[in-house]
Each structure stands twice: as structure tokens, then as C-alpha cells.
Write a protein that holds these residues in place. Sequence first.
Motif, PDB file in Angstrom:
ATOM      1  N   ASP A   1      37.624  66.696  44.366  1.00  0.00           N
ATOM      2  CA  ASP A   1      38.446  65.492  44.493  1.00  0.00           C
ATOM      3  C   ASP A   1      37.622  64.277  44.057  1.00  0.00           C
ATOM      4  O   ASP A   1      36.514  64.062  44.556  1.00  0.00           O
ATOM      5  N   PRO A   2      38.112  63.474  43.138  1.00  0.00           N
ATOM      6  CA  PRO A   2      37.334  62.309  42.674  1.00  0.00           C
ATOM      7  C   PRO A   2      37.065  61.297  43.789  1.00  0.00           C
ATOM      8  O   PRO A   2      36.081  60.562  43.737  1.00  0.00           O
ATOM      9  N   ARG A   3      37.923  61.255  44.810  1.00  0.00           N
ATOM     10  CA  ARG A   3      37.689  60.314  45.911  1.00  0.00           C
ATOM     11  C   ARG A   3      36.440  60.698  46.696  1.00  0.00           C
ATOM     12  O   ARG A   3      35.691  59.824  47.152  1.00  0.00           O
ATOM     13  N   VAL A   4      36.182  62.002  46.853  1.00  0.00           N
ATOM     14  CA  VAL A   4      34.990  62.447  47.567  1.00  0.00           C
ATOM     15  C   VAL A   4      33.742  62.109  46.758  1.00  0.00           C
ATOM     16  O   VAL A   4      32.742  61.633  47.305  1.00  0.00           O
ATOM     17  N   ILE A   5      33.808  62.340  45.460  1.00  0.00           N
ATOM     18  CA  ILE A   5      32.673  62.018  44.595  1.00  0.00           C
ATOM     19  C   ILE A   5      32.404  60.512  44.626  1.00  0.00           C
ATOM     20  O   ILE A   5      31.255  60.069  44.712  1.00  0.00           O
ATOM     21  N   THR A   6      33.467  59.706  44.599  1.00  0.00           N
ATOM     22  CA  THR A   6      33.312  58.255  44.663  1.00  0.00           C
ATOM     23  C   THR A   6      32.713  57.824  45.994  1.00  0.00           C
ATOM     24  O   THR A   6      31.836  56.959  46.049  1.00  0.00           O
ATOM     25  N   LEU A   7      33.172  58.431  47.080  1.00  0.00           N
ATOM     26  CA  LEU A   7      32.643  58.101  48.400  1.00  0.00           C
ATOM     27  C   LEU A   7      31.149  58.399  48.480  1.00  0.00           C
ATOM     28  O   LEU A   7      30.364  57.568  48.950  1.00  0.00           O
ATOM     29  N   PHE A   8      30.736  59.584  48.021  1.00  0.00           N
ATOM     30  CA  PHE A   8      29.312  59.925  48.034  1.00  0.00           C
ATOM     31  C   PHE A   8      28.510  58.998  47.129  1.00  0.00           C
ATOM     32  O   PHE A   8      27.376  58.622  47.450  1.00  0.00           O
ATOM     33  N   GLY A   9      29.082  58.641  45.988  1.00  0.00           N
ATOM     34  CA  GLY A   9      28.395  57.723  45.085  1.00  0.00           C
ATOM     35  C   GLY A   9      28.200  56.357  45.713  1.00  0.00           C
ATOM     36  O   GLY A   9      27.109  55.767  45.637  1.00  0.00           O
ATOM     37  N   LEU A  10      29.238  55.836  46.351  1.00  0.00           N
ATOM     38  CA  LEU A  10      29.125  54.532  47.010  1.00  0.00           C
ATOM     39  C   LEU A  10      28.139  54.580  48.168  1.00  0.00           C
ATOM     40  O   LEU A  10      27.375  53.635  48.387  1.00  0.00           O
ATOM     41  N   LEU A  11      28.151  55.678  48.899  1.00  0.00           N
ATOM     42  CA  LEU A  11      27.204  55.837  49.994  1.00  0.00           C
ATOM     43  C   LEU A  11      25.768  55.852  49.475  1.00  0.00           C
ATOM     44  O   LEU A  11      24.877  55.209  50.045  1.00  0.00           O
ATOM     45  N   ALA A  12      25.524  56.565  48.391  1.00  0.00           N
ATOM     46  CA  ALA A  12      24.175  56.633  47.816  1.00  0.00           C
ATOM     47  C   ALA A  12      23.726  55.270  47.301  1.00  0.00           C
ATOM     48  O   ALA A  12      22.583  54.848  47.544  1.00  0.00           O
ATOM     49  N   VAL A  13      24.614  54.562  46.619  1.00  0.00           N
ATOM     50  CA  VAL A  13      24.254  53.250  46.068  1.00  0.00           C
ATOM     51  C   VAL A  13      24.008  52.247  47.188  1.00  0.00           C
ATOM     52  O   VAL A  13      23.039  51.481  47.144  1.00  0.00           O
ATOM     53  N   SER A  14      24.859  52.239  48.204  1.00  0.00           N
ATOM     54  CA  SER A  14      24.675  51.281  49.287  1.00  0.00           C
ATOM     55  C   SER A  14      23.403  51.576  50.081  1.00  0.00           C
ATOM     56  O   SER A  14      22.694  50.660  50.499  1.00  0.00           O
ATOM     57  N   THR A  15      23.078  52.849  50.268  1.00  0.00           N
ATOM     58  CA  THR A  15      21.850  53.203  50.971  1.00  0.00           C
ATOM     59  C   THR A  15      20.626  52.774  50.176  1.00  0.00           C
ATOM     60  O   THR A  15      19.677  52.206  50.727  1.00  0.00           O
ATOM     61  N   ALA A  16      20.641  53.021  48.892  1.00  0.00           N
ATOM     62  CA  ALA A  16      19.512  52.625  48.044  1.00  0.00           C
ATOM     63  C   ALA A  16      19.355  51.106  48.025  1.00  0.00           C
ATOM     64  O   ALA A  16      18.238  50.582  48.093  1.00  0.00           O
ATOM     65  N   THR A  17      20.470  50.387  47.965  1.00  0.00           N
ATOM     66  CA  THR A  17      20.415  48.921  47.972  1.00  0.00           C
ATOM     67  C   THR A  17      19.867  48.407  49.297  1.00  0.00           C
ATOM     68  O   THR A  17      19.030  47.505  49.326  1.00  0.00           O
ATOM     69  N   TRP A  18      20.336  48.976  50.400  1.00  0.00           N
ATOM     70  CA  TRP A  18      19.885  48.550  51.722  1.00  0.00           C
ATOM     71  C   TRP A  18      18.379  48.772  51.883  1.00  0.00           C
ATOM     72  O   TRP A  18      17.664  47.907  52.384  1.00  0.00           O
ATOM     73  N   LEU A  19      17.894  49.935  51.438  1.00  0.00           N
ATOM     74  CA  LEU A  19      16.463  50.226  51.529  1.00  0.00           C
ATOM     75  C   LEU A  19      15.638  49.297  50.638  1.00  0.00           C
ATOM     76  O   LEU A  19      14.591  48.789  51.042  1.00  0.00           O
ATOM     77  N   ALA A  20      16.114  49.064  49.425  1.00  0.00           N
ATOM     78  CA  ALA A  20      15.373  48.207  48.501  1.00  0.00           C
ATOM     79  C   ALA A  20      15.299  46.774  49.029  1.00  0.00           C
ATOM     80  O   ALA A  20      14.238  46.137  48.979  1.00  0.00           O
TER      81      ALA A  20
ATOM     82  N   LEU B   1      11.958  44.642  50.078  1.00  0.00           N
ATOM     83  CA  LEU B   1      11.665  43.335  49.492  1.00  0.00           C
ATOM     84  C   LEU B   1      11.477  42.278  50.573  1.00  0.00           C
ATOM     85  O   LEU B   1      10.571  41.442  50.480  1.00  0.00           O
ATOM     86  N   ARG B   2      12.329  42.300  51.606  1.00  0.00           N
ATOM     87  CA  ARG B   2      12.183  41.343  52.695  1.00  0.00           C
ATOM     88  C   ARG B   2      10.860  41.550  53.441  1.00  0.00           C
ATOM     89  O   ARG B   2      10.190  40.583  53.801  1.00  0.00           O
ATOM     90  N   ALA B   3      10.468  42.809  53.641  1.00  0.00           N
ATOM     91  CA  ALA B   3       9.212  43.089  54.335  1.00  0.00           C
ATOM     92  C   ALA B   3       8.021  42.609  53.513  1.00  0.00           C
ATOM     93  O   ALA B   3       7.069  42.043  54.059  1.00  0.00           O
ATOM     94  N   ARG B   4       8.065  42.821  52.217  1.00  0.00           N
ATOM     95  CA  ARG B   4       6.963  42.361  51.357  1.00  0.00           C
ATOM     96  C   ARG B   4       6.889  40.840  51.335  1.00  0.00           C
ATOM     97  O   ARG B   4       5.809  40.259  51.379  1.00  0.00           O
ATOM     98  N   ALA B   5       8.052  40.178  51.268  1.00  0.00           N
ATOM     99  CA  ALA B   5       8.060  38.715  51.244  1.00  0.00           C
ATOM    100  C   ALA B   5       7.534  38.162  52.566  1.00  0.00           C
ATOM    101  O   ALA B   5       6.778  37.186  52.588  1.00  0.00           O
ATOM    102  N   ARG B   6       7.910  38.776  53.679  1.00  0.00           N
ATOM    103  CA  ARG B   6       7.430  38.320  54.987  1.00  0.00           C
ATOM    104  C   ARG B   6       5.918  38.542  55.093  1.00  0.00           C
ATOM    105  O   ARG B   6       5.197  37.717  55.635  1.00  0.00           O
ATOM    106  N   ASP B   7       5.436  39.668  54.551  1.00  0.00           N
ATOM    107  CA  ASP B   7       4.009  39.965  54.609  1.00  0.00           C
ATOM    108  C   ASP B   7       3.218  38.966  53.770  1.00  0.00           C
ATOM    109  O   ASP B   7       2.161  38.497  54.181  1.00  0.00           O
TER     110      ASP B   7
END
Length: 80
Positions: free
Chosen positions: A9-28, A32-38
Motif C-alpha cells: 500500500d503506498p500509504r504505508v510506504i509514505t508513512l514509513f518514509g515520513l517517519l524516517a525523514v522526521s526522525t532524521a531531522t529531529w536527530l540532526a 546541531l543545538r547541542a554543538r551550538a550550546r557547547d
Amino acid sequence: MPLPGPFSDPRVITLFGLLAVSTATWLALGLLRARARDRAGIPLERVWHPQESVPLTPAEEYAFGQVASRLSPGPTGRPR
């Protein structure tokens, strides 16, 4: 080639893709915030602990001393 089962189902693939992108963005952004604070020399936020403002009773102080003496390094033959 389509994936078999519920992943076709393309909706499942889209959901996993959005989850992966949002997780990667949140971690990045967190890194960046930790490095700037340091780099800015800003200390970490202090966490309040109840024992900082509540005085201990003599019995509590004695019990804490007993535990701390067992945990602290020292000679092996020292009586506890």
C-alpha cells in the motif's frame, strides 16, 4: 516491483518514509543545538533535587553515611 503483503500500500510506504525523514531531522537538529550550546559555553540546565532544600534528619544523615562508606573505594581490610 511492488512489495508483498501490507507494505504494498503506498500509504504505508509514505508513512514509513515520513517517519524516517522526521526522525532524521529531529536527530540532526538536536545535534546541531547541542554543538551550538557547547561552542557558546552555555551549561546544561540544572535539575532541582529535593535534598537541595530539605534538611536531613540525623538518622537520615547517618543512613546516608553508612551507604556512602560502603560505596566509596578504600582499603579492603577496613571495617565497615
